[in-house]
Structure formats: C-alpha cells, structure tokens
Design a protein around this motif. Structure first.
Motif, PDB file in Angstrom:
ATOM      1  N   ILE A  11      10.628  46.603 -10.895  1.00 53.91           N
ATOM      2  CA  ILE A  11      11.955  46.893 -11.455  1.00 53.91           C
ATOM      3  C   ILE A  11      11.836  47.173 -12.948  1.00 53.91           C
ATOM      4  N   ALA A  12      10.957  46.425 -13.624  1.00 53.42           N
ATOM      5  CA  ALA A  12      10.744  46.637 -15.058  1.00 53.42           C
ATOM      6  C   ALA A  12      10.152  48.011 -15.331  1.00 53.42           C
ATOM      7  N   THR A  13       9.294  48.509 -14.431  1.00 53.60           N
ATOM      8  CA  THR A  13       8.752  49.864 -14.580  1.00 53.60           C
ATOM      9  C   THR A  13       9.873  50.894 -14.517  1.00 53.60           C
ATOM     10  N   ALA A  14      10.782  50.727 -13.558  1.00 51.38           N
ATOM     11  CA  ALA A  14      11.926  51.635 -13.459  1.00 51.38           C
ATOM     12  C   ALA A  14      12.826  51.516 -14.693  1.00 51.38           C
ATOM     13  N   LEU A  15      12.984  50.297 -15.201  1.00 48.16           N
ATOM     14  CA  LEU A  15      13.799  50.101 -16.408  1.00 48.16           C
ATOM     15  C   LEU A  15      13.182  50.809 -17.612  1.00 48.16           C
ATOM     16  N   LEU A  16      11.854  50.788 -17.719  1.00 48.40           N
ATOM     17  CA  LEU A  16      11.196  51.494 -18.826  1.00 48.40           C
ATOM     18  C   LEU A  16      11.541  52.976 -18.795  1.00 48.40           C
ATOM     19  N   SER A  31       1.212  42.828 -17.652  1.00 48.20           N
ATOM     20  CA  SER A  31       0.331  43.629 -18.506  1.00 48.20           C
ATOM     21  C   SER A  31       0.165  45.034 -17.931  1.00 48.20           C
ATOM     22  N   PHE A  32       0.121  45.135 -16.598  1.00 47.89           N
ATOM     23  CA  PHE A  32       0.043  46.433 -15.926  1.00 47.89           C
ATOM     24  C   PHE A  32       1.295  47.260 -16.211  1.00 47.89           C
ATOM     25  N   GLY A  76       9.182  36.201 -16.884  1.00 49.54           N
ATOM     26  CA  GLY A  76       9.451  35.354 -15.734  1.00 49.54           C
ATOM     27  C   GLY A  76       8.369  35.498 -14.674  1.00 49.54           C
ATOM     28  N   TYR A  77       7.962  36.726 -14.395  1.00 49.87           N
ATOM     29  CA  TYR A  77       6.904  36.970 -13.416  1.00 49.87           C
ATOM     30  C   TYR A  77       5.581  36.352 -13.889  1.00 49.87           C
ATOM     31  N   TYR A  78       5.305  36.513 -15.173  1.00 52.16           N
ATOM     32  CA  TYR A  78       4.091  35.930 -15.763  1.00 52.16           C
ATOM     33  C   TYR A  78       4.076  34.411 -15.593  1.00 52.16           C
ATOM     34  N   LEU A  79       5.181  33.770 -15.913  1.00 49.69           N
ATOM     35  CA  LEU A  79       5.236  32.308 -15.840  1.00 49.69           C
ATOM     36  C   LEU A  79       5.115  31.805 -14.409  1.00 49.69           C
ATOM     37  N   VAL A  80       5.743  32.497 -13.476  1.00 41.92           N
ATOM     38  CA  VAL A  80       5.645  32.066 -12.076  1.00 41.92           C
ATOM     39  C   VAL A  80       4.210  32.170 -11.585  1.00 41.92           C
ATOM     40  N   LEU A  81       3.556  33.304 -11.820  1.00 47.04           N
ATOM     41  CA  LEU A  81       2.187  33.482 -11.325  1.00 47.04           C
ATOM     42  C   LEU A  81       1.192  32.563 -12.019  1.00 47.04           C
ATOM     43  N   LYS A  82       1.490  32.182 -13.263  1.00 47.04           N
ATOM     44  CA  LYS A  82       0.561  31.327 -14.002  1.00 47.04           C
ATOM     45  C   LYS A  82       0.815  29.836 -13.769  1.00 47.04           C
ATOM     46  N   TRP A 126      16.892  41.891 -19.753  1.00 51.71           N
ATOM     47  CA  TRP A 126      16.451  41.889 -18.358  1.00 51.71           C
ATOM     48  C   TRP A 126      14.989  42.314 -18.262  1.00 51.71           C
ATOM     49  N   PHE A 127      14.629  43.361 -18.980  1.00 50.75           N
ATOM     50  CA  PHE A 127      13.256  43.870 -18.958  1.00 50.75           C
ATOM     51  C   PHE A 127      12.276  42.789 -19.412  1.00 50.75           C
ATOM     52  N   ILE A 128      12.564  42.186 -20.552  1.00 51.76           N
ATOM     53  CA  ILE A 128      11.675  41.143 -21.086  1.00 51.76           C
ATOM     54  C   ILE A 128      11.666  39.926 -20.159  1.00 51.76           C
ATOM     55  N   GLY A 129      12.852  39.555 -19.656  1.00 51.51           N
ATOM     56  CA  GLY A 129      12.946  38.403 -18.768  1.00 51.51           C
ATOM     57  C   GLY A 129      12.154  38.587 -17.483  1.00 51.51           C
ATOM     58  N   ILE A 130      12.193  39.787 -16.917  1.00 50.79           N
ATOM     59  CA  ILE A 130      11.431  40.064 -15.696  1.00 50.79           C
ATOM     60  C   ILE A 130       9.935  39.931 -15.956  1.00 50.79           C
TER      61      ILE A 130
END
Length: 381
Positions: free
Chosen positions: A225-230, A281-282, A171-177, A164-168
């Motif tokens: 969500i990924a920040t919280a998962l970390l 990246s942030f 996935g976010y990277y691909l959508v914005l790019k 989930w962490f990697i996918g988020i």
C-alpha cells in the motif's frame, strides 16, 4: 527545455508501464538468449538482472512489480480529478457522500476483478481443487494495494496521507522485528520464520507459492500500500497547477529519488531489502528507482516531446494487463512465432536461433497489441 507541460494524459506513464511489462512478456528471454550467444559482459550482466534474488538483496527484475504498482498510484490523482471536477470540488475530501459511495463501489469492483483475474492467471479455471489453487497473485496485490491507497487518498489530506505512509513502513518494520513467531521467535526474517510467512501459513487459503510463504501473501500486502501511496504522492505533485516549472519538477523528483534510495540502502543493514517480504527498506529503495525511471521518461516524452521512439512501449503500456495475462500462459505466442518465423530462423547459425526466436515472439505480441491499439480495444479495469 519547455517550462510547462500540458495537462493531457501523461504519455510517460503508459510508456513506463510498457517498459516494465516488456521484460515480463518476452524481453527477458531475448537477453538470456543474447547472453548465451554473445557472452560479453553487458549481456551477461543484463541477463543476471533478469532473475529474482533468492531472498535478501535486489535485482532489476525484483523492481518490475513494484514499479507497475507505483505507476498505478501515479495515475490515481488524475483519475479521481475527473470525478472531482464533475462534482465541482477541489479536493477528494469535499466530495459528497453519495459520490464517494459510487467511487467506493467502483474501486471495490475493480479490486474484485483483479483478484479474480489473478486467480485465472494462477490456473483457477483448471479446477485442480481448493488445496492446489493459489489465491494470492500479482494482480490481486495490485488491486488490494490500489484500493486501500485510494481509500486513504479520498479521506485524508496530504499531511495525513504522509502519516499513513510513514506509519505503514514503521508499523510493518516493528511487527516483523518484534512480534515473536511460534517456534522461531521475533525478528527472524527467513522464508519460514518471518511473521509475514507465519500469517500466510495460518490464514492464506489454498496453495502457497513457495510452500512456507507466498511473495504476494496477506501481511506483506500492507507495505505494498505504501508503494502505491508513493506513486500517488508523485501524481499529486505533478498535477499541481503553476507551482513549479517542468525543470524544477525534474530536479525535485531526482532529489526525492536519491533520498529514498539512500534511506532504503541504509535501512537495509537493519531491515534487509527483500522483495518477497516487501520490506520497508525495499519500498523506499525501489520507490526511489521508480521515480528515477519515471523522471527519465517524463523528461524525454512529456517535456522534450520525443515520443515516436517509444511507440512500441506505448502499445504494451496501453494494454498491459491484457498482455500480462496472455503472456502468463493464456496465449501460446511461442507456437505462433515458430509457425510464422520458425522456417526462416532454422537457416541461421544454431547459436543465434534462440535469440531470433525470442525476438519473433516479441514481434508477434507487438503485432497483436498494434491491432488492438488501432481499433481502440483496451482491457480497462
């Protein structure tokens, strides 16, 4: 150094929460004043780090919010452990469905309260009208990111949580790019041209913080969500029973932090580190620094046992939401501090008066927090 750390509450979590909240509640004003009164390089540099970047790039001030969210993630495995113990299970996925439903309702209630409090901080009670009300908020993003990270924690094992962490992030990277924005195209990571900004403009109700985007907007909450998962991963790691000694845990945390910082720094060249877009990246870069900050406090406080020095930070961290809301305009600490100390401060050299005025605000805030702490009055959500 001790090889074990007791299973009591991690004091370092409250201290780290207090450390980052200190800068928001009044600490930044102290160092801005210091940089003007004594413009030596260290004060000037610290003052420069207590401003948000204009767009791409990062300062310490940009890290405060994600570190706070990261800490909320670290707390998650500990808070859910109590419920698992009472249910007699070892993993969240083993919880009975009725018990999970209770947890879901509790989580939803907490999220709704944070969403409402975020609107209160934004001035919703002024009733300026729907179009002038900002519904996105720092507290709202914490509530939403924590809620969805909690759902992932309760329903997936560690391996799938990592997916989930990697996918988020990807996935976010691909959508914005790759997803084109009307009138701009794909991969335009500007305030008005990014896909995240487009979603805010189309679907976020009320007033946007920055007219064409909101730094706590809808789509950019997904990578939060990924920040919280970390943080959740770190909490799960620390909670592990008799697997690693305290020394080994510290080394692993340091290595993890450096790896994440490296990933974030490299990814920056293709997907810039940007707090307002909360880019992947942030997430990695600040996640690494979050682990570094936590490791420092964990080593000093929970492992070595040096706690007394951190008591002021503990006061702040124990009532962080309350002092955040109060400092954001609900309480005029400056007026109170001026009433109590203004006369004495007026006898000081003019150039130093703003410094001591800022310090006096912090003192009044700490007095209030100490009063609440001694009476065990905490705003718990």
């Amino acid at each position: 150094m001790s090889n074990t750390v007791t299973n009591e509450r991690l004091i370092s979590l409250d201290v780290l929460r207090g450390f980052v909240m200190f800068w928001i509640m009044s600490g930044e004003h102290i160092f801005h004043a210091l940089a003007k009164a004594a413009p030596i390089p260290v004060f000037v540099w610290m003052s420069s780090q207590l401003h948000h970047t204009d767009w791409n790039g990062i300062t310490f001030y940009d890290m405060i919010f994600p570190i706070f969210l990261f800490v909320a993630g670290v707390s998650m495995p500990y808070s859910f452990e109590k419920k698992m113990n009472s249910a007699g299970v070892k993993t969240p996925m083993e919880l009975p469905s009725k018990e999970k439903q209770k947890i879901y309702l509790s989580m939803l209630k907490r999220t709704c309260i944070l969403l409402f409090l975020g609107c209160v901080v934004n001035g919703v009670l002024r009733f300026d009208g729907y179009d002038q009300t900002r519904f996105a908020s720092v507290l709202g993003r914490i509530g939403l990111a924590w809620f969805f990270a909690g759902l992932i924690y309760l329903n997936f094992d560690l391996r799938k949580q990592l997916y989930w962490f990697i996918g988020i992030l990807f996935g976010y990277y691909l959508v914005l790019k790759l997803v084109p924005v009307p009138n701009f195209g794909a991969g335009i990571l500007t305030p008005d041209g990014s896909f995240s900004s487009y979603i805010d403009q189309q679907f976020l109700p009320g007033r946007l913080h920055s007219k064409v985007y909101d730094p706590e907007g809808l789509f950019s909450t997904i990578p939060a969500i990924a920040t919280a998962l970390l943080g959740m991963f770190l909490g799960t790691f620390l909670k592990g029973k008799n697997i690693f000694s305290a020394n080994e845990k510290i080394l692993i945390m340091l290595a993890s932090a450096l790896i994440l910082i490296g990933i974030g720094a490299l990814w920056h060249y293709d997907f810039p580190i940007n707090k307002r877009l909360w880019t992947s990246s942030f997430v990695c870069f600040v996640g690494g620094f979050s682990i570094l900050f936590f490791t420092f406090f964990y080593l000093i406080i929970d492992v070595l046992g040096f706690r007394k020095w951190a008591f002021p930070l503990l006061l702040i961290g124990s009532n962080s939401i309350l002092i955040y809301m109060a400092s954001e305009g609900l309480v005029n600490f400056k007026h109170t501090a001026d009433f109590v100390f203004g006369g004495a401060i007026s006898f000081l050299p003019l150039i130093w008066q703003p410094v001591f005025a800022a310090v006096s605000v912090t003192f009044i805030q700490l007095v209030l927090l100490y009063f609440l702490y001694k009476r065990k009055w905490f705003l718990k959500i």
